[in-house]
Design a protein around this motif. Structure first.
Motif, PDB file in Angstrom:
ATOM      1  N   ALA A 150      21.266  -3.373  19.488  1.00 38.18           N
ATOM      2  CA  ALA A 150      21.685  -2.108  20.114  1.00 38.18           C
ATOM      3  C   ALA A 150      21.941  -2.239  21.605  1.00 38.18           C
ATOM      4  O   ALA A 150      22.481  -1.315  22.221  1.00 38.18           O
ATOM      5  CB  ALA A 150      20.622  -1.034  19.873  1.00 38.18           C
ATOM      6  N   ALA A 151      21.581  -3.395  22.200  1.00 36.46           N
ATOM      7  CA  ALA A 151      21.635  -3.525  23.662  1.00 36.46           C
ATOM      8  C   ALA A 151      23.031  -3.304  24.222  1.00 36.46           C
ATOM      9  O   ALA A 151      23.199  -2.672  25.262  1.00 36.46           O
ATOM     10  CB  ALA A 151      21.103  -4.895  24.080  1.00 36.46           C
ATOM     11  N   ASN A 152      24.061  -3.805  23.557  1.00 38.39           N
ATOM     12  CA  ASN A 152      25.420  -3.720  24.098  1.00 38.39           C
ATOM     13  C   ASN A 152      26.276  -2.713  23.339  1.00 38.39           C
ATOM     14  O   ASN A 152      27.467  -2.928  23.117  1.00 38.39           O
ATOM     15  CB  ASN A 152      26.090  -5.097  24.056  1.00 38.39           C
ATOM     16  N   THR A 153      25.674  -1.617  22.926  1.00 34.88           N
ATOM     17  CA  THR A 153      26.424  -0.573  22.234  1.00 34.88           C
ATOM     18  C   THR A 153      26.386   0.724  23.022  1.00 34.88           C
ATOM     19  O   THR A 153      25.566   0.898  23.915  1.00 34.88           O
ATOM     20  CB  THR A 153      25.840  -0.317  20.823  1.00 34.88           C
ATOM     21  N   ARG A 154      27.293   1.616  22.682  1.00 35.74           N
ATOM     22  CA  ARG A 154      27.343   2.933  23.318  1.00 35.74           C
ATOM     23  C   ARG A 154      27.265   3.984  22.225  1.00 35.74           C
ATOM     24  O   ARG A 154      27.951   3.871  21.213  1.00 35.74           O
ATOM     25  CB  ARG A 154      28.643   3.085  24.118  1.00 35.74           C
ATOM     26  N   VAL A 155      26.458   5.002  22.421  1.00 36.95           N
ATOM     27  CA  VAL A 155      26.248   6.034  21.409  1.00 36.95           C
ATOM     28  C   VAL A 155      26.964   7.309  21.841  1.00 36.95           C
ATOM     29  O   VAL A 155      26.686   7.852  22.910  1.00 36.95           O
ATOM     30  CB  VAL A 155      24.745   6.313  21.200  1.00 36.95           C
ATOM     31  N   MET A 156      27.899   7.775  21.013  1.00 32.92           N
ATOM     32  CA  MET A 156      28.618   9.021  21.256  1.00 32.92           C
ATOM     33  C   MET A 156      28.122  10.071  20.267  1.00 32.92           C
ATOM     34  O   MET A 156      28.020   9.815  19.070  1.00 32.92           O
ATOM     35  CB  MET A 156      30.123   8.818  21.082  1.00 32.92           C
ATOM     36  N   LEU A 157      27.804  11.268  20.768  1.00 33.09           N
ATOM     37  CA  LEU A 157      27.310  12.351  19.929  1.00 33.09           C
ATOM     38  C   LEU A 157      28.379  13.422  19.780  1.00 33.09           C
ATOM     39  O   LEU A 157      28.990  13.844  20.764  1.00 33.09           O
ATOM     40  CB  LEU A 157      26.051  12.981  20.538  1.00 33.09           C
ATOM     41  N   GLN A 158      28.628  13.853  18.536  1.00 35.00           N
ATOM     42  CA  GLN A 158      29.537  14.966  18.281  1.00 35.00           C
ATOM     43  C   GLN A 158      28.670  16.163  17.908  1.00 35.00           C
ATOM     44  O   GLN A 158      28.121  16.226  16.808  1.00 35.00           O
ATOM     45  CB  GLN A 158      30.501  14.627  17.135  1.00 35.00           C
ATOM     46  N   LEU A 159      28.502  17.102  18.846  1.00 33.71           N
ATOM     47  CA  LEU A 159      27.593  18.224  18.649  1.00 33.71           C
ATOM     48  C   LEU A 159      28.349  19.468  18.202  1.00 33.71           C
ATOM     49  O   LEU A 159      29.587  19.504  18.199  1.00 33.71           O
ATOM     50  CB  LEU A 159      26.836  18.506  19.952  1.00 33.71           C
ATOM     51  N   ASP A 160      27.589  20.494  17.826  1.00 33.50           N
ATOM     52  CA  ASP A 160      28.199  21.767  17.425  1.00 33.50           C
ATOM     53  C   ASP A 160      29.061  22.313  18.550  1.00 33.50           C
ATOM     54  O   ASP A 160      28.754  22.138  19.729  1.00 33.50           O
ATOM     55  CB  ASP A 160      27.104  22.792  17.076  1.00 33.50           C
ATOM     56  N   GLY A 161      30.112  23.015  18.170  1.00 30.99           N
ATOM     57  CA  GLY A 161      31.002  23.600  19.165  1.00 30.99           C
ATOM     58  C   GLY A 161      32.035  22.624  19.677  1.00 30.99           C
ATOM     59  O   GLY A 161      32.730  22.907  20.649  1.00 30.99           O
ATOM     60  N   GLY A 162      32.149  21.449  19.047  1.00 33.91           N
ATOM     61  CA  GLY A 162      33.153  20.477  19.455  1.00 33.91           C
ATOM     62  C   GLY A 162      32.810  19.709  20.712  1.00 33.91           C
ATOM     63  O   GLY A 162      33.678  19.068  21.305  1.00 33.91           O
TER      64      GLY A 162
ATOM     65  N   GLN B 121      31.538  16.681  22.680  1.00 33.09           N
ATOM     66  CA  GLN B 121      31.314  15.249  22.487  1.00 33.09           C
ATOM     67  C   GLN B 121      30.639  14.693  23.733  1.00 33.09           C
ATOM     68  O   GLN B 121      31.092  14.924  24.851  1.00 33.09           O
ATOM     69  CB  GLN B 121      32.626  14.514  22.229  1.00 33.09           C
ATOM     70  N   VAL B 122      29.553  13.984  23.538  1.00 37.62           N
ATOM     71  CA  VAL B 122      28.738  13.519  24.650  1.00 37.62           C
ATOM     72  C   VAL B 122      28.463  12.031  24.507  1.00 37.62           C
ATOM     73  O   VAL B 122      28.065  11.568  23.437  1.00 37.62           O
ATOM     74  CB  VAL B 122      27.394  14.278  24.715  1.00 37.62           C
ATOM     75  N   ASP B 123      28.694  11.289  25.594  1.00 37.50           N
ATOM     76  CA  ASP B 123      28.254   9.903  25.674  1.00 37.50           C
ATOM     77  C   ASP B 123      26.785   9.935  26.069  1.00 37.50           C
ATOM     78  O   ASP B 123      26.430  10.425  27.140  1.00 37.50           O
ATOM     79  CB  ASP B 123      29.089   9.165  26.732  1.00 37.50           C
ATOM     80  N   LEU B 124      25.921   9.436  25.196  1.00 39.58           N
ATOM     81  CA  LEU B 124      24.482   9.527  25.439  1.00 39.58           C
ATOM     82  C   LEU B 124      24.099   8.917  26.777  1.00 39.58           C
ATOM     83  O   LEU B 124      23.227   9.426  27.479  1.00 39.58           O
ATOM     84  CB  LEU B 124      23.713   8.833  24.306  1.00 39.58           C
ATOM     85  N   SER B 125      24.760   7.831  27.161  1.00 40.66           N
ATOM     86  CA  SER B 125      24.404   7.151  28.411  1.00 40.66           C
ATOM     87  C   SER B 125      24.791   7.960  29.643  1.00 40.66           C
ATOM     88  O   SER B 125      24.336   7.667  30.748  1.00 40.66           O
ATOM     89  CB  SER B 125      25.088   5.775  28.473  1.00 40.66           C
TER      90      SER B 125
ATOM     91  N   ALA C 132      26.515  18.024  33.127  1.00 40.16           N
ATOM     92  CA  ALA C 132      26.839  19.372  33.587  1.00 40.16           C
ATOM     93  C   ALA C 132      28.337  19.575  33.679  1.00 40.16           C
ATOM     94  O   ALA C 132      28.817  20.691  33.662  1.00 40.16           O
ATOM     95  CB  ALA C 132      26.205  19.631  34.956  1.00 40.16           C
ATOM     96  N   SER C 133      29.119  18.479  33.753  1.00 44.14           N
ATOM     97  CA  SER C 133      30.567  18.597  33.867  1.00 44.14           C
ATOM     98  C   SER C 133      31.226  18.834  32.513  1.00 44.14           C
ATOM     99  O   SER C 133      32.419  19.070  32.441  1.00 44.14           O
ATOM    100  CB  SER C 133      31.147  17.331  34.506  1.00 44.14           C
ATOM    101  N   VAL C 134      30.458  18.750  31.390  1.00 47.78           N
ATOM    102  CA  VAL C 134      31.053  18.919  30.074  1.00 47.78           C
ATOM    103  C   VAL C 134      31.464  20.362  29.838  1.00 47.78           C
ATOM    104  O   VAL C 134      32.459  20.645  29.213  1.00 47.78           O
ATOM    105  CB  VAL C 134      30.056  18.459  28.974  1.00 47.78           C
ATOM    106  N   VAL C 135      30.680  21.305  30.339  1.00 46.66           N
ATOM    107  CA  VAL C 135      30.975  22.713  30.153  1.00 46.66           C
ATOM    108  C   VAL C 135      30.994  23.411  31.496  1.00 46.66           C
ATOM    109  O   VAL C 135      30.472  22.917  32.481  1.00 46.66           O
ATOM    110  CB  VAL C 135      29.924  23.380  29.233  1.00 46.66           C
ATOM    111  N   GLU C 136      31.598  24.586  31.497  1.00 40.20           N
ATOM    112  CA  GLU C 136      31.701  25.340  32.738  1.00 40.20           C
ATOM    113  C   GLU C 136      30.326  25.805  33.182  1.00 40.20           C
ATOM    114  O   GLU C 136      29.546  26.314  32.373  1.00 40.20           O
ATOM    115  CB  GLU C 136      32.607  26.556  32.528  1.00 40.20           C
ATOM    116  N   PRO C 137      29.968  25.682  34.440  1.00 37.83           N
ATOM    117  CA  PRO C 137      28.675  26.168  34.919  1.00 37.83           C
ATOM    118  C   PRO C 137      28.649  27.679  34.960  1.00 37.83           C
ATOM    119  O   PRO C 137      29.689  28.325  35.103  1.00 37.83           O
ATOM    120  CB  PRO C 137      28.589  25.580  36.337  1.00 37.83           C
ATOM    121  N   PRO C 138      27.473  28.252  34.806  1.00 40.96           N
ATOM    122  CA  PRO C 138      27.383  29.722  34.820  1.00 40.96           C
ATOM    123  C   PRO C 138      27.537  30.263  36.221  1.00 40.96           C
ATOM    124  O   PRO C 138      27.256  29.589  37.200  1.00 40.96           O
ATOM    125  CB  PRO C 138      25.957  29.979  34.290  1.00 40.96           C
TER     126      PRO C 138
END
Length: 278
Positions: free
Chosen positions: A39-51, A53-57, A169-175
């Motif tokens: 797992a050392a040289n891999t990247r984990v991408m998460l596809q969450l609810d609401g569309g 997508q987040v790079d875990l790192s 914090a840049s993934v979604v608009e701040p309140p």
């Protein structure tokens, strides 16, 4: 002599390959690399609810859960004392950081550190549950008979190293902060502060002029001058702002540190990690 030299070169190359590349180690010795090595040289991408997508790192350390539960046992190492501690499955450990596809964890004794693939912990489930709670804040709590487990995030593992850290914090608009909410301003004790300038005012000007995109003036809760600090061998006047931002865990209070030199903010960093904020 020539034959001996050739054999020496081959032996050295094989040993280096054994150390550096787990797959080559398997070819040479038949010993499978550990799950953490894979797992050392891999990247984990998460596809969450609401569309989303987040790079875990890319999630800053201060936005990650403070603890994770490990599903499998692992060894934690105290390199200075050359000691190994066996951690049993089901243990709850401090989450130090994310390293590739691994979670770097530590027991109560912080001198011991271990690595375990994130998929062998409850980290992804915690992230998915927190994001689901944020997406549907008004949903009534489910009864015990009908409650469902937290949604599993879709995980895409990408080979090769990950990109430099950026704030989630840049993934979604701040309140937007309510207009009637007061902004707490902590003025510096000495406006000159080592020079003929006001650190707090320079920070305000920097944010107002768009030098930093992470947050706006409306999100700031307080401003504080921190005095002089040595950073990377250079002296800076510093200041810290606390601000509200939308994250995958909901609205959080985050901090940013300004490094002031020559009468202007040279750059913004995260107070704990020192990572630059754009």
């Amino acid at each position: 002599m020539k034959t001996f030299f050739t054999l020496t070169i081959i032996a050295v190359a094989g040993y280096l390959g054994y150390l550096v590349e787990p797959s080559l180690r398997h070819a040479l010795t038949g010993v499978e690399p550990s799950a953490a090595e894979k797992a050392a040289n891999t990247r984990v991408m998460l596809q969450l609810d609401g569309g989303v997508q987040v790079d875990l790192s890319s999630i800053p350390a201060d936005q990650l859960p403070s603890q994770v539960t490990v599903n499998n046992g692992l060894d934690a190492v105290n390199a200075a004392a050359r000691q190994v501690m066996r951690i049993e499955a089901g243990s709850k450990l401090k989450l130090v950081r994310i390293d590739g596809g691994n979670a770097v964890v530590s027991p109560e004794d912080a001198a011991f550190v271990g690595r375990i693939p994130v998929g062998e912990t409850d980290l992804l489930q915690q992230i998915a549950a927190a994001h689901a709670a944020k997406v549907e804040p008004s949903a009534p709590p489910a009864s015990p008979e009908t409650s469902a487990p937290a949604p599993e995030p879709q995980v895409v593992v990408v080979e090769d190293k990950f990109e430099p850290e950026q704030s989630i914090a840049s993934v979604v608009e701040p309140p937007n902060r309510p207009a009637d909410e007061p902004v707490q301003v902590t003025e510096p004790a000495d406006a000159a502060d080592g020079g003929n300038f006001d650190v707090v005012q320079l920070m305000k000007d920097s944010v107002k002029n768009g030098q930093i995109k992470e947050f706006t003036l409306d999100q700031v809760l307080d401003w504080k001058s921190e005095g002089e600090e040595l950073v990377d061998g250079e002296k800076f006047q510093t200041g810290v702002v606390s601000y509200k931002a939308e994250t995958i865990f909901g609205i959080k209070t985050l901090q940013a540190k300004a490094l002031v030199q020559g009468g202007k903010v040279q750059r913004w960093i995260r107070p704990k990690s020192g990572v630059e904020i754009k």
